[in-house]
Design a protein around this motif. Structure first.
Motif, PDB file in Angstrom:
ATOM      1  N   UNK A   1       0.828  -1.218   0.000  1.00 46.15           N
ATOM      2  CA  UNK A   1       0.000   0.000   0.000  1.00 46.15           C
ATOM      3  C   UNK A   1       0.855   1.257   0.000  1.00 46.15           C
ATOM      4  N   UNK A   2       1.855   1.285   0.859  1.00 47.93           N
ATOM      5  CA  UNK A   2       2.720   2.465   0.936  1.00 47.93           C
ATOM      6  C   UNK A   2       3.488   2.659  -0.368  1.00 47.93           C
ATOM      7  N   UNK A   3       4.037   1.580  -0.911  1.00 46.87           N
ATOM      8  CA  UNK A   3       4.776   1.678  -2.163  1.00 46.87           C
ATOM      9  C   UNK A   3       3.901   2.135  -3.312  1.00 46.87           C
ATOM     10  N   UNK A   4       2.661   1.601  -3.384  1.00 43.48           N
ATOM     11  CA  UNK A   4       1.741   1.966  -4.463  1.00 43.48           C
ATOM     12  C   UNK A   4       1.336   3.429  -4.371  1.00 43.48           C
ATOM     13  N   UNK A   5       1.016   3.886  -3.152  1.00 42.81           N
ATOM     14  CA  UNK A   5       0.616   5.291  -2.989  1.00 42.81           C
ATOM     15  C   UNK A   5       1.770   6.238  -3.269  1.00 42.81           C
ATOM     16  N   UNK A   6       2.956   5.875  -2.805  1.00 45.02           N
ATOM     17  CA  UNK A   6       4.126   6.706  -3.078  1.00 45.02           C
ATOM     18  C   UNK A   6       4.406   6.748  -4.570  1.00 45.02           C
ATOM     19  N   UNK A   7       4.289   5.604  -5.233  1.00 41.68           N
ATOM     20  CA  UNK A   7       4.526   5.545  -6.669  1.00 41.68           C
ATOM     21  C   UNK A   7       3.538   6.437  -7.423  1.00 41.68           C
ATOM     22  N   UNK A   8       2.252   6.365  -7.045  1.00 46.66           N
ATOM     23  CA  UNK A   8       1.242   7.200  -7.707  1.00 46.66           C
ATOM     24  C   UNK A   8       1.534   8.680  -7.490  1.00 46.66           C
ATOM     25  N   UNK A   9       1.904   9.030  -6.264  1.00 41.46           N
ATOM     26  CA  UNK A   9       2.213  10.433  -5.948  1.00 41.46           C
ATOM     27  C   UNK A   9       3.438  10.921  -6.721  1.00 41.46           C
ATOM     28  N   UNK A  10       4.480  10.081  -6.776  1.00 44.52           N
ATOM     29  CA  UNK A  10       5.700  10.491  -7.477  1.00 44.52           C
ATOM     30  C   UNK A  10       5.496  10.543  -8.986  1.00 44.52           C
ATOM     31  N   UNK A  11       4.676   9.640  -9.520  1.00 50.51           N
ATOM     32  CA  UNK A  11       4.384   9.685 -10.962  1.00 50.51           C
ATOM     33  C   UNK A  11       3.660  10.976 -11.321  1.00 50.51           C
TER      34      UNK A  11
ATOM     35  N   UNK B   1      10.385   5.391  -9.319  1.00 50.18           N
ATOM     36  CA  UNK B   1      10.092   3.997  -8.995  1.00 50.18           C
ATOM     37  C   UNK B   1      10.998   3.487  -7.881  1.00 50.18           C
ATOM     38  N   UNK B   2      12.272   3.877  -7.912  1.00 46.11           N
ATOM     39  CA  UNK B   2      13.211   3.466  -6.859  1.00 46.11           C
ATOM     40  C   UNK B   2      12.780   4.008  -5.505  1.00 46.11           C
ATOM     41  N   UNK B   3      12.374   5.290  -5.468  1.00 50.98           N
ATOM     42  CA  UNK B   3      11.906   5.894  -4.210  1.00 50.98           C
ATOM     43  C   UNK B   3      10.647   5.189  -3.710  1.00 50.98           C
ATOM     44  N   UNK B   4       9.748   4.824  -4.623  1.00 56.07           N
ATOM     45  CA  UNK B   4       8.510   4.143  -4.230  1.00 56.07           C
ATOM     46  C   UNK B   4       8.809   2.769  -3.636  1.00 56.07           C
ATOM     47  N   UNK B   5       9.699   2.019  -4.268  1.00 57.88           N
ATOM     48  CA  UNK B   5      10.071   0.692  -3.750  1.00 57.88           C
ATOM     49  C   UNK B   5      10.724   0.820  -2.380  1.00 57.88           C
ATOM     50  N   UNK B   6      11.619   1.797  -2.248  1.00 55.57           N
ATOM     51  CA  UNK B   6      12.308   1.999  -0.969  1.00 55.57           C
ATOM     52  C   UNK B   6      11.318   2.378   0.131  1.00 55.57           C
ATOM     53  N   UNK B   7      10.344   3.240  -0.190  1.00 55.05           N
ATOM     54  CA  UNK B   7       9.357   3.631   0.825  1.00 55.05           C
ATOM     55  C   UNK B   7       8.488   2.441   1.218  1.00 55.05           C
TER      56      UNK B   7
END
Length: 198
Positions: A41-51, A143-149
């Motif tokens: 959930x955290x990775x998906x939300x971070x990925x959407x926000x960063x995209x 994507x790297x930041x999202x995976x790390x988060x």
């Protein structure tokens, strides 16, 4: 599960032993189910926000060519503007550039050129008003930041669950020792007490 069955018919079993075994089982189940879910959930939300941030940056940042007028000073940055790692040494120069809207600008900016001479050109990112801006974040960096988060969130969730389990076990052990102390005071030896015959 083996801990629960081990205490099932044991005559030395205490209530705290059974509670501790069930707690270990519940903790394991919660970790297996909750930790990956929290990370995803955290990775998906971070990925959407960063995209979305990447899309906005690409929409509002424009690349142009800047021409060196004169050298100003030298400065060292510790990180790249797009979020990637590594040290970047930039030399400050006075430069001219034309913005996306066609307006001309002059200012003191950093250049990646090692020995910038007057007339040298380099790539410059600008905002909608023509001011210098950082390079837009790449989709790979996002994507790297999202995976790390996601990994960090999963690790934090696992640590929280384990911390709660340890706190409950600590309280169970304290309660066990308190009962043991009360039982010892009630039935234990009375060596050294007045009138005990010692």
């Amino acid at each position: 599960m083996s801990g629960v069955w081990r205490w099932r018919h044991n005559p030395l079993r205490r209530r705290t032993d059974r509670a501790e075994a069930w707690l270990a089982l519940v903790t394991l189940v919660v970790m297996v189910l909750a930790v990956p879910l929290v990370g995803a959930l955290c990775g998906t939300r971070t990925d959407a926000s960063l995209r979305q941030a990447v899309a906005e940056q690409r929409l509002h940042r424009h690349v142009t060519a800047a021409v060196v007028v004169a050298r100003a000073e030298r400065q060292t940055a510790t990180s790249q503007p797009d979020g990637s790692t590594g040290r970047v040494t930039r030399t400050k120069v006075i430069a001219n550039w034309t913005a996306h809207d066609g307006s001309s600008h002059t200012g003191t900016i950093g250049t990646p050129l090692n020995a910038p001479a007057p007339g040298a050109t380099f790539q410059l990112w600008t905002d909608d008003h023509g001011g210098p801006a950082p390079r837009p974040m790449t989709t790979g960096a996002a994507a790297t930041h999202a995976v790390f988060s996601g990994i960090c969130a999963a690790a934090a969730a696992a640590g929280l669950i384990e911390g709660i389990r340890r706190l409950i076990v600590w309280r169970l052990i304290r309660r066990r020792y308190e009962r043991l102390d009360r039982a010892w005071a009630r039935y234990g030896p009375d060596w050294g007490r007045t009138g005990a015959g010692s």
